[in-house]
Design an enzyme around this catalytic site. Sequence first.
Site, PDB file in Angstrom:
ATOM      1  N   LYS A 116     -18.104  38.623  -1.346  1.00 48.45           N
ATOM      2  CA  LYS A 116     -18.322  37.456  -0.369  1.00 48.45           C
ATOM      3  C   LYS A 116     -17.278  37.008   0.423  1.00 48.45           C
ATOM      4  O   LYS A 116     -17.026  36.752   1.622  1.00 48.45           O
ATOM      5  CB  LYS A 116     -19.020  36.146  -1.030  1.00 48.45           C
ATOM      6  CG  LYS A 116     -19.053  34.937  -0.340  1.00 48.45           C
ATOM      7  CD  LYS A 116     -19.859  33.785  -1.136  1.00 48.45           C
ATOM      8  CE  LYS A 116     -18.752  33.023  -1.889  1.00 48.45           C
ATOM      9  NZ  LYS A 116     -17.851  32.061  -1.152  1.00 48.45           N
ATOM     10  N   ASN A 117     -16.170  36.610  -0.355  1.00 45.93           N
ATOM     11  CA  ASN A 117     -14.925  36.251   0.116  1.00 45.93           C
ATOM     12  C   ASN A 117     -13.943  37.008   1.013  1.00 45.93           C
ATOM     13  O   ASN A 117     -13.057  36.701   1.562  1.00 45.93           O
ATOM     14  CB  ASN A 117     -13.759  35.625  -1.060  1.00 45.93           C
ATOM     15  CG  ASN A 117     -14.478  34.423  -1.682  1.00 45.93           C
ATOM     16  OD1 ASN A 117     -15.533  34.005  -1.127  1.00 45.93           O
ATOM     17  ND2 ASN A 117     -14.003  33.837  -2.856  1.00 45.93           N
ATOM     18  N   CYS A 129     -16.184  18.655  -0.881  1.00 44.19           N
ATOM     19  CA  CYS A 129     -16.815  19.828  -1.553  1.00 44.19           C
ATOM     20  C   CYS A 129     -17.446  19.275  -2.998  1.00 44.19           C
ATOM     21  O   CYS A 129     -16.893  18.142  -3.302  1.00 44.19           O
ATOM     22  CB  CYS A 129     -15.790  20.846  -1.928  1.00 44.19           C
ATOM     23  SG  CYS A 129     -15.985  21.876  -3.267  1.00 44.19           S
ATOM     24  N   ARG A 175     -11.130  18.852  -0.651  1.00 51.21           N
ATOM     25  CA  ARG A 175     -10.395  20.229  -0.548  1.00 51.21           C
ATOM     26  C   ARG A 175     -10.024  20.409   0.913  1.00 51.21           C
ATOM     27  O   ARG A 175     -10.504  20.509   1.966  1.00 51.21           O
ATOM     28  CB  ARG A 175     -11.417  21.500  -0.727  1.00 51.21           C
ATOM     29  CG  ARG A 175     -11.872  21.865  -2.161  1.00 51.21           C
ATOM     30  CD  ARG A 175     -12.997  22.584  -2.242  1.00 51.21           C
ATOM     31  NE  ARG A 175     -12.294  24.003  -2.029  1.00 51.21           N
ATOM     32  CZ  ARG A 175     -13.177  25.076  -2.033  1.00 51.21           C
ATOM     33  NH1 ARG A 175     -14.460  25.192  -2.129  1.00 51.21           N
ATOM     34  NH2 ARG A 175     -12.783  26.228  -1.978  1.00 51.21           N
ATOM     35  N   ASP A 180     -12.000  31.103  -9.743  1.00 52.14           N
ATOM     36  CA  ASP A 180     -13.522  31.304  -9.813  1.00 52.14           C
ATOM     37  C   ASP A 180     -14.154  31.828 -10.775  1.00 52.14           C
ATOM     38  O   ASP A 180     -15.405  32.255 -10.813  1.00 52.14           O
ATOM     39  CB  ASP A 180     -13.885  32.254  -8.274  1.00 52.14           C
ATOM     40  CG  ASP A 180     -13.494  31.490  -7.081  1.00 52.14           C
ATOM     41  OD1 ASP A 180     -13.421  30.319  -6.889  1.00 52.14           O
ATOM     42  OD2 ASP A 180     -13.451  32.222  -6.023  1.00 52.14           O
ATOM     43  N   ARG A 221     -25.525  31.420  -2.745  1.00 52.34           N
ATOM     44  CA  ARG A 221     -24.524  31.508  -1.752  1.00 52.34           C
ATOM     45  C   ARG A 221     -23.474  32.567  -2.138  1.00 52.34           C
ATOM     46  O   ARG A 221     -22.862  33.157  -1.360  1.00 52.34           O
ATOM     47  CB  ARG A 221     -23.446  30.134  -1.898  1.00 52.34           C
ATOM     48  CG  ARG A 221     -24.097  28.934  -1.254  1.00 52.34           C
ATOM     49  CD  ARG A 221     -22.968  27.841  -0.988  1.00 52.34           C
ATOM     50  NE  ARG A 221     -21.897  28.305  -0.764  1.00 52.34           N
ATOM     51  CZ  ARG A 221     -20.714  28.141  -1.439  1.00 52.34           C
ATOM     52  NH1 ARG A 221     -20.535  27.223  -2.047  1.00 52.34           N
ATOM     53  NH2 ARG A 221     -19.434  28.541  -0.887  1.00 52.34           N
TER      54      ARG A 221
HETATM   55  C1  UD1 Z   1     -10.817  30.445  -1.502  1.00 58.59           C
HETATM   56  C2  UD1 Z   1     -12.067  31.000  -2.013  1.00 58.59           C
HETATM   57  C3  UD1 Z   1     -12.629  30.312  -3.247  1.00 58.59           C
HETATM   58  C4  UD1 Z   1     -11.593  30.174  -4.396  1.00 58.59           C
HETATM   59  C5  UD1 Z   1     -10.119  29.598  -3.718  1.00 58.59           C
HETATM   60  C6  UD1 Z   1      -9.160  29.647  -4.852  1.00 58.59           C
HETATM   61  C7  UD1 Z   1     -13.173  32.111   0.099  1.00 58.59           C
HETATM   62  C8  UD1 Z   1     -14.023  31.697   0.950  1.00 58.59           C
HETATM   63  N1  UD1 Z   1     -13.063  31.039  -0.783  1.00 58.59           N
HETATM   64  O1  UD1 Z   1     -11.116  28.960  -1.239  1.00 58.59           O
HETATM   65  O2  UD1 Z   1     -13.735  30.896  -3.907  1.00 58.59           O
HETATM   66  O3  UD1 Z   1     -11.950  29.341  -5.515  1.00 58.59           O
HETATM   67  O4  UD1 Z   1      -9.795  30.496  -2.451  1.00 58.59           O
HETATM   68  O5  UD1 Z   1      -8.568  31.090  -5.111  1.00 58.59           O
HETATM   69  O6  UD1 Z   1     -12.562  32.786   0.161  1.00 58.59           O
HETATM   70  N2  UD1 Z   1      -5.086  23.369  -0.131  1.00 58.59           N
HETATM   71  C9  UD1 Z   1      -4.330  22.355   0.459  1.00 58.59           C
HETATM   72  N3  UD1 Z   1      -4.407  22.459   1.733  1.00 58.59           N
HETATM   73  C10 UD1 Z   1      -5.184  23.082   2.487  1.00 58.59           C
HETATM   74  C11 UD1 Z   1      -5.590  24.386   1.892  1.00 58.59           C
HETATM   75  C12 UD1 Z   1      -5.641  24.283   0.463  1.00 58.59           C
HETATM   76  O7  UD1 Z   1      -3.906  21.380  -0.115  1.00 58.59           O
HETATM   77  O8  UD1 Z   1      -5.133  23.072   3.628  1.00 58.59           O
HETATM   78  C13 UD1 Z   1      -5.274  23.618  -1.592  1.00 58.59           C
HETATM   79  C14 UD1 Z   1      -6.455  23.312  -2.256  1.00 58.59           C
HETATM   80  O9  UD1 Z   1      -6.825  22.094  -2.705  1.00 58.59           O
HETATM   81  C15 UD1 Z   1      -6.293  24.293  -3.592  1.00 58.59           C
HETATM   82  C16 UD1 Z   1      -5.043  25.259  -3.044  1.00 58.59           C
HETATM   83  O10 UD1 Z   1      -4.652  24.962  -1.846  1.00 58.59           O
HETATM   84  O11 UD1 Z   1      -5.653  23.469  -4.607  1.00 58.59           O
HETATM   85  C17 UD1 Z   1      -5.886  26.727  -3.015  1.00 58.59           C
HETATM   86  O12 UD1 Z   1      -6.856  26.565  -2.055  1.00 58.59           O
HETATM   87  P1  UD1 Z   1      -7.317  27.671  -1.060  1.00 58.59           P
HETATM   88  O13 UD1 Z   1      -6.657  29.015  -1.508  1.00 58.59           O
HETATM   89  O14 UD1 Z   1      -7.040  27.269   0.214  1.00 58.59           O
HETATM   90  O15 UD1 Z   1      -9.104  27.837  -1.159  1.00 58.59           O
HETATM   91  P2  UD1 Z   1      -9.832  28.359  -0.023  1.00 58.59           P
HETATM   92  O16 UD1 Z   1      -9.490  29.357   0.922  1.00 58.59           O
HETATM   93  O17 UD1 Z   1     -10.593  26.997   0.448  1.00 58.59           O
END
Ligand code: UD1
Length: 435
Positions: free
Chosen positions: A22-23, A118, A123, A312, A404
């Site tokens: 999915k990701n 979320c 997030r 995850d 999902r």
């Molecule tokens: C992706 C995955 C999700 C997984 C996560 C962490 C997809 C669609 N989803 O989510 O399944 O759980 O990676 O491996 O691929 N953060 C910030 N600011 C931002 C963005 C992120 O502070 O603008 C923080 C988040 O709160 C978190 C960390 O960065 O603590 C990592 O999050 P991130 O890698 O961005 O997760 P996603 O891409 O949303």
Amino acid sequence: MDKFVIEGPSTLSGSLTVGGSKNTALPLMAAAVLADGTTTVTNVPDLRDVHTLSKVIRVTGPDVAVRPDEHTIEIDASTVDDPVSPYELVKKMRASFYMLGALVGRCGRARVSLPGGCAWGPRPVDLHIEGMKQLGAEIELDEGYVVAKATGGRLSGGTFRMEPSSVGATVNLLLGAVTARGGSKIENAAMEPDVVAFGEALKKMGAQIDGLGTRTIEIQGVDALTPIEVRNTPDRIEMGTFMILAAMAGEPGEPFEIKNGNHQHLGQAFKDYFRGTGADTKYTDDGAIVTPPETVTPVSIRTETYPGFPTDLQAQWTVMLATAEGEATVTDTIYDDRFKHVPELQRLGINVTVDGNAATVRGGQPIKGAQVMSTDLRASVSLVMAGIVASGRTDVLRIYHLDRGYENLATKLRSAGASIERQQYDEFAEPERTK
Ligand code: UD1
């Protein structure tokens, strides 16, 4: 609404087959928006998130043909004439926010709704927005929307260091940077296999990218990308889920096969921790063979960015610990409060407590069936896993979360010997008198 009804305990045997990631599928679909013409993605799982992103892409202009039976998606992005991603769609799935990079990269402008909260807490997308600014976008917030513009229709390119490292922000910045006028550098970039596979696809489309799979990614912008046909990777989280399930619910001493997976995408930490449980694992060219131990040895884990233990997979690990003899802790350093499954697991008799960002499980207690509620995708699958080892009937409500990210889960699990049925129910029905 749908629920799973599980009769346990079951001992699983045989094999489970992993579907497409999915990701990785989601960023590959977003990449298709960048190229004038038809991009085909194969090995795409038939999941709700994939359908949501198809809709998000469609409203911006392209034709998107989803062929669930063939696990294929064709995106004809010859026309991208309405670079807007509305709240009604983005609120359903955070990854819709990838349209920010895709639309700015293709059209030089975008209006994309902020995703909102979320199930397990805030997030943020600050890194996506700040990063796009550093690549040269002018950004305003307007009524819940991020409005981005690139002067002259193309980003200039630039350098951005993200803290913490973010999968989503790395994807978004790559989408924006590959067609920028100049060069860009992403520091502390995500190294997750999903990002690498996506970056490799961009390169196949003509993008110039160095450093994929390392903390520093350098991009030299090109004028345009060309459409491609690309095969999506296997889902590493589904593979890890099935390995954990095999260790806790398989027949001790009997090999259980996980098919169609790529073990290299699991990351070394998962493999090391998994070995500690006593599950004897042989990795193969297309998966793994797990021989469950007599009793699982409790192993404490800490989630980290790749190649660390994936966040995850922490809920699933928590359930496996409930079947172990002894105590262990699951610490999530990525998301501090991703423990919404814990009160549900307690309803099944599992002895688990949360302190800060850590859950401690005292294994070996009897696990008994009950009604439990799905709260998010990975939490839901952990409840299903608990239902398989619990004695009696477990109803897992609100499984739309599970849809999902896990394709045909009940069918797959039944083929391995679980007793699990999907049923419709009325969430608002009054309970009947018991006397
Ligand atoms: C992706 C995955 C999700 C997984 C996560 C962490 C997809 C669609 N989803 O989510 O399944 O759980 O990676 O491996 O691929 N953060 C910030 N600011 C931002 C963005 C992120 O502070 O603008 C923080 C988040 O709160 C978190 C960390 O960065 O603590 C990592 O999050 P991130 O890698 O961005 O997760 P996603 O891409 O949303």
